[in-house]
Design an enzyme around this catalytic site. Sequence first.
Site, mmCIF file in Angstrom:
data_model
loop_
_atom_site.group_PDB
_atom_site.id
_atom_site.type_symbol
_atom_site.label_atom_id
_atom_site.label_comp_id
_atom_site.label_asym_id
_atom_site.label_seq_id
_atom_site.Cartn_x
_atom_site.Cartn_y
_atom_site.Cartn_z
ATOM 1 N N GLN A 109 0.834 -1.248 0.042
ATOM 2 C CA GLN A 109 0.075 0.066 -0.072
ATOM 3 C C GLN A 109 0.950 1.103 0.117
ATOM 4 O OE1 GLN A 109 -3.248 0.954 -0.387
ATOM 5 N NE2 GLN A 109 -2.579 3.092 0.099
ATOM 6 N N GLY A 168 -10.231 1.741 2.182
ATOM 7 C CA GLY A 168 -11.614 1.077 1.593
ATOM 8 C C GLY A 168 -11.078 0.437 0.266
ATOM 9 N N GLU A 202 -6.764 2.838 -5.602
ATOM 10 C CA GLU A 202 -6.838 2.949 -7.192
ATOM 11 C C GLU A 202 -5.663 2.476 -8.001
ATOM 12 O OE1 GLU A 202 -6.633 5.524 -4.920
ATOM 13 O OE2 GLU A 202 -5.649 7.319 -5.641
ATOM 14 N N ASN A 203 -4.916 1.444 -7.593
ATOM 15 C CA ASN A 203 -3.802 0.998 -8.215
ATOM 16 C C ASN A 203 -4.393 0.762 -9.759
ATOM 17 O OD1 ASN A 203 -2.284 1.047 -5.964
ATOM 18 N ND2 ASN A 203 -3.047 -0.978 -5.399
ATOM 19 N N HIS A 238 -15.529 5.045 -7.076
ATOM 20 C CA HIS A 238 -14.781 5.951 -6.419
ATOM 21 C C HIS A 238 -13.201 5.420 -7.224
ATOM 22 C CE1 HIS A 238 -12.582 8.707 -3.724
ATOM 23 N NE2 HIS A 238 -11.575 8.049 -3.766
ATOM 24 N N GLU A 239 -13.021 4.080 -6.901
ATOM 25 C CA GLU A 239 -11.486 3.889 -7.484
ATOM 26 C C GLU A 239 -11.492 3.939 -8.780
ATOM 27 O OE1 GLU A 239 -9.810 4.318 -4.936
ATOM 28 O OE2 GLU A 239 -10.828 3.837 -3.316
ATOM 29 N N HIS A 294 -10.961 7.439 -10.098
ATOM 30 C CA HIS A 294 -9.349 7.666 -10.125
ATOM 31 C C HIS A 294 -8.644 7.484 -11.397
ATOM 32 C CE1 HIS A 294 -8.715 9.264 -6.033
ATOM 33 N NE2 HIS A 294 -9.146 8.239 -5.603
ATOM 34 N N GLU A 330 -8.709 13.467 -4.669
ATOM 35 C CA GLU A 330 -9.477 12.960 -4.013
ATOM 36 C C GLU A 330 -10.740 13.996 -4.228
ATOM 37 O OE1 GLU A 330 -9.483 10.010 -3.108
ATOM 38 O OE2 GLU A 330 -7.452 9.693 -2.872
ATOM 39 N N ASP A 352 -0.022 10.901 5.826
ATOM 40 C CA ASP A 352 -0.960 9.959 6.088
ATOM 41 C C ASP A 352 -1.711 10.195 7.601
ATOM 42 O OD1 ASP A 352 -1.881 7.812 4.884
ATOM 43 O OD2 ASP A 352 -0.645 6.491 5.831
ATOM 44 N N TYR A 401 -11.469 15.513 0.283
ATOM 45 C CA TYR A 401 -12.441 14.505 -0.233
ATOM 46 C C TYR A 401 -13.841 15.426 -0.449
ATOM 47 C CZ TYR A 401 -9.703 10.357 0.424
ATOM 48 O OH TYR A 401 -8.942 9.208 0.565
ATOM 49 N N ARG A 419 -9.635 -1.972 8.401
ATOM 50 C CA ARG A 419 -9.898 -0.804 7.798
ATOM 51 C C ARG A 419 -9.819 0.448 8.717
ATOM 52 N NH1 ARG A 419 -15.051 0.169 3.820
ATOM 53 N NH2 ARG A 419 -14.716 2.243 3.327
ATOM 54 N N LYS A 479 -10.820 3.390 8.425
ATOM 55 C CA LYS A 479 -11.861 4.438 8.628
ATOM 56 C C LYS A 479 -13.003 3.646 9.668
ATOM 57 C CE LYS A 479 -15.810 5.200 5.846
ATOM 58 N NZ LYS A 479 -16.410 5.233 4.802
HETATM 59 N N1 BES Z 1 -6.470 6.816 -2.799
HETATM 60 C C1 BES Z 1 -7.176 6.904 -1.600
HETATM 61 C C2 BES Z 1 -6.571 6.104 -0.587
HETATM 62 C C3 BES Z 1 -5.565 6.568 -0.040
HETATM 63 C C4 BES Z 1 -5.440 8.068 0.214
HETATM 64 C C5 BES Z 1 -4.463 6.158 0.776
HETATM 65 C C6 BES Z 1 -4.488 8.788 0.829
HETATM 66 C C7 BES Z 1 -3.600 6.677 1.581
HETATM 67 C C8 BES Z 1 -3.634 8.013 1.474
HETATM 68 C C9 BES Z 1 -8.296 5.809 -2.159
HETATM 69 O O1 BES Z 1 -8.794 6.344 -3.300
HETATM 70 C C10 BES Z 1 -9.858 6.166 -1.273
HETATM 71 O O2 BES Z 1 -9.958 7.598 -1.209
HETATM 72 N N2 BES Z 1 -10.114 5.466 -0.464
HETATM 73 C C11 BES Z 1 -11.314 5.680 0.387
HETATM 74 C C12 BES Z 1 -12.584 5.187 -0.151
HETATM 75 C C13 BES Z 1 -13.480 6.075 -0.808
HETATM 76 C C14 BES Z 1 -14.757 5.519 -1.187
HETATM 77 C C15 BES Z 1 -13.506 7.339 -0.338
HETATM 78 C C16 BES Z 1 -11.027 4.894 1.848
HETATM 79 O O3 BES Z 1 -10.150 4.237 1.773
HETATM 80 O O4 BES Z 1 -11.668 5.210 2.696
HETATM 81 ZN ZN ZN Z 2 -9.643 8.194 -3.516
#
Ligand code: BES
Ligand code: ZN
Length: 644
Positions: free
Chosen positions: A173, A302, A305-306, A329-330, A333, A352, A407, A415, A591, A593
């Site tokens: 990651q 969650g 977007e690799n 979402h992904e 991206h 984002e 981070d 977002y 996860r 969040k």
């Molecule tokens: N690119 C992000 C994940 C990310 C952002 C990882 C910044 C590390 C640092 C990914 O696209 C993302 O935003 N994921 C969200 C889910 C989305 C539906 C809002 C998440 O992981 O909560």
């Molecule tokens: Zn994102």
Amino acid sequence: MRHCVAALVLTGFRITMAGAATPDLAPIQSGLDYHSFANIEQFRVTHLELDLRVDPFFKTLRGMVGLKIKRLDPNATELILDTRDLNVSDVTIKAQDVLGATAKSETTWVSRPFHFQKKDPILGSALVIELPPSQKTTLFVRIDYETSPTAPALQWVGASQTAGKHTGFFFTQNEPIGARSWIPLQDTPQVRVTYTATIHTSADVLAVMSAKNDPNAKRNGIYTFDMPEAIPSYLIALAVGDFQFKATGPRTGVYAEKSVLKAAAKEFADTESMIETSEKLFGPYRWDRYDILVLPPSYPVGGMENPRLSFITPTVIAGDKSLVSVIAHELAHSWSGNLVSNATWRDLWLNEGFTDYLESRIINAVYGEKREMMERVLGLRALKDNLATLKPADQVLAIDLRDRDPDEVFSDVPYEKGRLFLTYLDAKFGRERFDAFLRSYFDHFAFKSITTEQFVGYLQENLLDRYPGIVTPIQVTAWVSGPGIPQDAVLPTSTEFAPVDQARVDWLGGKLTSKELKLTSAGWAAQQWLYFLNNMPARLSTSQMADLDQTCAFSRTPNAEIGHSWFLLVIRNQYQPSYVRLEQYLETIGRRKLVTPLYVELMKTPGGAVQAKRVYALARAGYHPETVAAIDAIVNPKSEESDD
Ligand code: BES
Ligand code: ZN
């Protein structure tokens, strides 16, 4: 908060030698990446060739990377790369590049001197490689190295934490600055590279990357990859596990462990129509295939977007497609983020915020306006809650991240406030003009990494100046650099929530029995349940909690988001009968969040703190290194100061 403990970080301040904090008054330099040591004005890496062995026993990757480099400054003799805890055994360059035509063979490699600079706790260590002066503009550097078992971008999932329970799982990651912990490179999103890779594993597992994947690859422990599109380092990704592939469309499919594969393919069956919608709205999909890899539940985000292969948490598989906005979402991206990328982490909102906006457009087209509006209202609520915890300097879109771990600082602001900004432009200029603008933006900056200032310049030229008198530059500045939500924002509303409010009020007031609640709520969408729970008063009686759980079985919900909202209530009201399920939730799901706010809530009472420490002691080993860092700081606040 989306990603975690912003409040714990001291910022906008530099700690002086004497230990006193002084304001950092130097203006931010747009486009300067404060999170990379790389000397990109002198050298640019353009292509990587990886050859790595994945060793789950020692938890290391071992092998080499070849860097194809363009020399921009003919006098430069030091190549500076980003690394973190890498053990480098040799650095070599092609003899030809030292000796020119006098070299005996084209393929002889000679060692070069190198050293590491002092480690920075956030950025890692600069690797300095001495290069001979040369007239050649292209050179090849090969680095032989091994990663550390504690590399923050790598997670080694034990077999017991997988769906199949018999084979481990490994994944990377990178975003934002993790790539340097497994590849020595210029770890800044403004440098884009193509790559090829050979990955060696045991023969019983499969490797996949953010590259061309062959769904029919023979399982033999040697996997080769080619990524022909140039991408930033944070999008390089690798995963290894016992997963299988199932197609969901001509250019879409799912990789997942066998026991999850069918459910995943069913849940994500709309992916192809999401791509078709996106292409109509934003322009062609330029990455050939779009596949999804389902990770184990300890996956810390969650989705990620690799390119060509989004990594997705299994907590999105609710059984009714109610959480697939993560897929939208992904996928989005693929335009905002992967095609046009943020140049530095200050510009994250360009990734984002745009993506949240595009996600809403996709959800609208595929699932209808009601679903779109409900999700946006929930997002706005999260933003407001988050803003209440952030100091004004951290409420802006283009955020000052100097001396901070990006981070730890990322919040809902890039977002949700980003989404509101684009929604505002959409409303002001009108759908037709705004859509034309979006498409031209993606074309204009395709495969480039840009700053907030570049976006604002493009916006000025192509919307503000072209259609004068609608939005002023001052209004744009308020969005990009001002705190809070601007007064003239266009806020979402949803009629779907009125009956939910009514039902909640009536049930709380004793006007609605639980049986009646059950009848009234029969057709509710997951978003309505989230709204129902998220707007409960802080305190409920034990009998009200019992009534709710008996009627709606929240403790056993297959929907991880609803589970999250329910367990927040469980903790707030110390509703003991649900604690066993709460602990299971915290022990299986990683996860951030979903789990971080639960620990924060537990820590608010002495009894809860004891419970938090106990369950965390069991869960910690299964969490991702970054999740561990975040939750350590919550559960054992003192250990937060210790460096890794
Ligand atoms: N690119 C992000 C994940 C990310 C952002 C990882 C910044 C590390 C640092 C990914 O696209 C993302 O935003 N994921 C969200 C889910 C989305 C539906 C809002 C998440 O992981 O909560
Ligand atoms: Zn994102």
